[in-house]
Write an enzyme that holds these catalytic residues in place. Structure first.
Site, PDB file in Angstrom:
ATOM      1  N   HIS A 161       3.054  -0.704   6.559  1.00 22.03           N
ATOM      2  CA  HIS A 161       4.204  -0.901   5.674  1.00 22.03           C
ATOM      3  C   HIS A 161       5.426  -1.435   6.416  1.00 22.03           C
ATOM      4  O   HIS A 161       6.327  -2.018   5.809  1.00 22.03           O
ATOM      5  CB  HIS A 161       4.548   0.417   4.980  1.00 22.03           C
ATOM      6  CG  HIS A 161       5.195   0.256   3.632  1.00 22.03           C
ATOM      7  ND1 HIS A 161       5.980  -0.822   3.292  1.00 22.03           N
ATOM      8  CD2 HIS A 161       5.156   1.053   2.525  1.00 22.03           C
ATOM      9  CE1 HIS A 161       6.406  -0.687   2.038  1.00 22.03           C
ATOM     10  NE2 HIS A 161       5.919   0.445   1.559  1.00 22.03           N
ATOM     11  N   ASP A 382      -9.487 -12.187  -6.632  1.00 19.60           N
ATOM     12  CA  ASP A 382     -10.822 -12.739  -6.898  1.00 19.60           C
ATOM     13  C   ASP A 382     -11.284 -13.512  -5.663  1.00 19.60           C
ATOM     14  O   ASP A 382     -10.733 -14.552  -5.330  1.00 19.60           O
ATOM     15  CB  ASP A 382     -10.770 -13.654  -8.124  1.00 19.60           C
ATOM     16  CG  ASP A 382     -12.148 -14.140  -8.563  1.00 19.60           C
ATOM     17  OD1 ASP A 382     -13.129 -13.978  -7.793  1.00 19.60           O
ATOM     18  OD2 ASP A 382     -12.254 -14.693  -9.670  1.00 19.60           O
TER      19      ASP A 382
END
Length: 452
Positions: A161, A382
């Site tokens: 992060h 995808d």
């Protein structure tokens, strides 16, 4: 089918994990981290879990990862303390590589979908654990691809992060998927790694009060109630509740017509109120809601497209417990909106300057923290074999996540962990209005007039 409704079987690793390095030479330098990147509150990895119906060749994934790391080369580097200050971190962009593990698990995608609502400890098997003495020793990017019995796959990633926020992680994952699926190296958004646009001023100038932060004081007495310590001292149970567009419109209706509000404002206020009520906090306590707000378009000038550092701050709404739980939703929503309205360029730069003081830390004492993962495009990933059947967090914690719902763009899944003895009460308060709404819909009185 699984022997247990919750426990996952062990992963089988045919080979040891490998390091995936950028496919061509990348710049070797130290990358400055801004004060927004380098907060102690962010010294952890964001852990995503994706379930796909059909697996993608691991060779293709490794090759495309090596290609995308040419553009996202800090993820192939290593965190370290700066030479001047061991409390300040930077990235050593050395091209050492990201960890990539391959495994097999004897379940089907359908099996996992039955469990996918609530993470449990056994899910941690789905992400290779790097043996490390400190946070600095963990590579910024760790990936595990787990092939399933049915031909599907689970992809888990851990992204540090300190290097990026939710928008940045989504940008990176979309770029990786783009190269995998289309063999096209022209990325939709090119990353910009320099963080100097968010450097503190010299000298620092803190012009505002920042209620989301507090100073560490070794002389503080221990009489203050610390909700984080209280929650973490008990066995925690994850709870996951999906709010449909109809549920959210019902919440918004409590503020209409005098106050227009967003989906996030309504649901965050409702969740905050229910969290405080379920914990039976003292009526006189000051309760806070800390929530992530992108500053990319709030800075002057705006942060450039593709900015790859942390481009968010924590907004802070606050009120005493009595006012929060006895007032209607309108009260909480207005507080959230007021907190957002303060976040302009000068206020944000004041916050960045405040963080030069290393005794300053995020105030978690009586705070609920909400991070929004919905509306970031994370669920649209995808790699060439279709979008995921499930997208969510690998773990659950006392910090609340607003997650996307696959196949329903307007719905939001609320995930948070609560103590065992409190979780039912929290769920009751969160769902209290559902029966009332169902009756209204059955009588044809549902509210359908506003688009969210």
């Amino acid at each position: 089918m699984l022997k247990s409704p919750v426990e996952l079987p062990d992963c089988c690793y045919a080979n040891q994990p490998i390091l995936i390095c950028p496919s061509t030479p990348t710049p070797k330098h130290s990358l400055y981290l801004s004060n927004l990147d380098d907060q102690k509150f962010l010294r952890f990895s964001i852990k995503y879990l994706y379930l796909f119906k059909k697996s993608v060749s691991s060779d293709n994934l490794k090759y495309s990862l090596s290609r995308v790391l040419v553009d996202y080369y800090p993820l192939a580097g290593r965190l370290r303390a700066t030479a001047e200050d061991d409390q300040k971190f930077e990235v050593d962009c050395n091209g050492e590589g990201a960890v990539f593990a391959e495994a097999f698990m004897d379940i089907t995608a359908e099996d996992f979908l039955q469990l996918s609502n609530k993470p449990n400890r056994s899910w941690r098997k789905l992400l290779y654990r790097v043996e490390a003495l400190t946070f600095l020793d963990v590579p910024p990017l760790v990936v595990q691809v787990t092939n399933l019995r049915c031909g599907g796959m689970i992809l888990c990633t851990a992204i540090n992060h300190c290097l990026c926020d939710g928008i940045g992680t989504s940008q990176f994952l979309q770029a990786w998927a783009h190269i995998t699926a289309k063999s096209n190296l022209d990325l939709p958004i090119a990353p910009l790694h320099s963080r100097h646009v968010l450097k503190p001023r010299n000298p620092p100038k803190t012009s505002f009060t920042h209620p989301g932060y507090t100073r560490t004081n070794p002389n503080d007495n221990n009489n203050t109630i610390d909700m984080v310590k209280f929650l973490q001292s008990q066995p925690l149970v994850p709870t996951s509740l999906t709010f449909t567009a109809s549920h959210i419109l019902h919440l918004k209706r409590q503020c209409v017509p005098s106050l227009k509000c967003t989906t996030f404002e309504a649901l965050a206020s409702h969740t905050w109120r229910c969290w405080v009520k379920s914990l039976d906090m003292s009526p006189s306590l000051n309760a806070k809601l800390l929530f992530s707000v992108s500053v990319r378009k709030k800075m002057n000038p705006e942060l450039p497209l593709g900015y790859y550092g942390n481009g968010f701050v924590l907004g802070c709404a606050q009120t005493n417990v009595k006012d929060l739980v006895t007032s209607n939703l309108y009260h909480g929503v207005k507080l959230v909106q007021q907190a957002k309205s303060t976040l302009n360029d000068e206020y944000i730069r004041s916050m960045i300057d405040l963080l030069e003081d290393k005794s300053v830390k995020t105030d978690l004492i009586t705070s609920l923290v909400i991070s929004q993962w919905s509306k970031l495009g994370l669920e649209d990933l995808d790699f060439g074999e279709g979008k995921p059947l499930h997208m969510g967090s690998l773990t659950s914690d006392i910090y609340c996540l607003f997650l996307p719902v696959i196949g329903d763009f307007d719905a939001v899944r609320v995930l948070v962990s609560m103590p065992e003895g409190i979780v039912e009460k929290f769920e009751y308060f969160m769902k209290e209005f559902w029966d009332e709404e169902d009756k209204a819909d059955a009588n044809g009185n549902g509210y359908h007039g506003e688009d969210i």
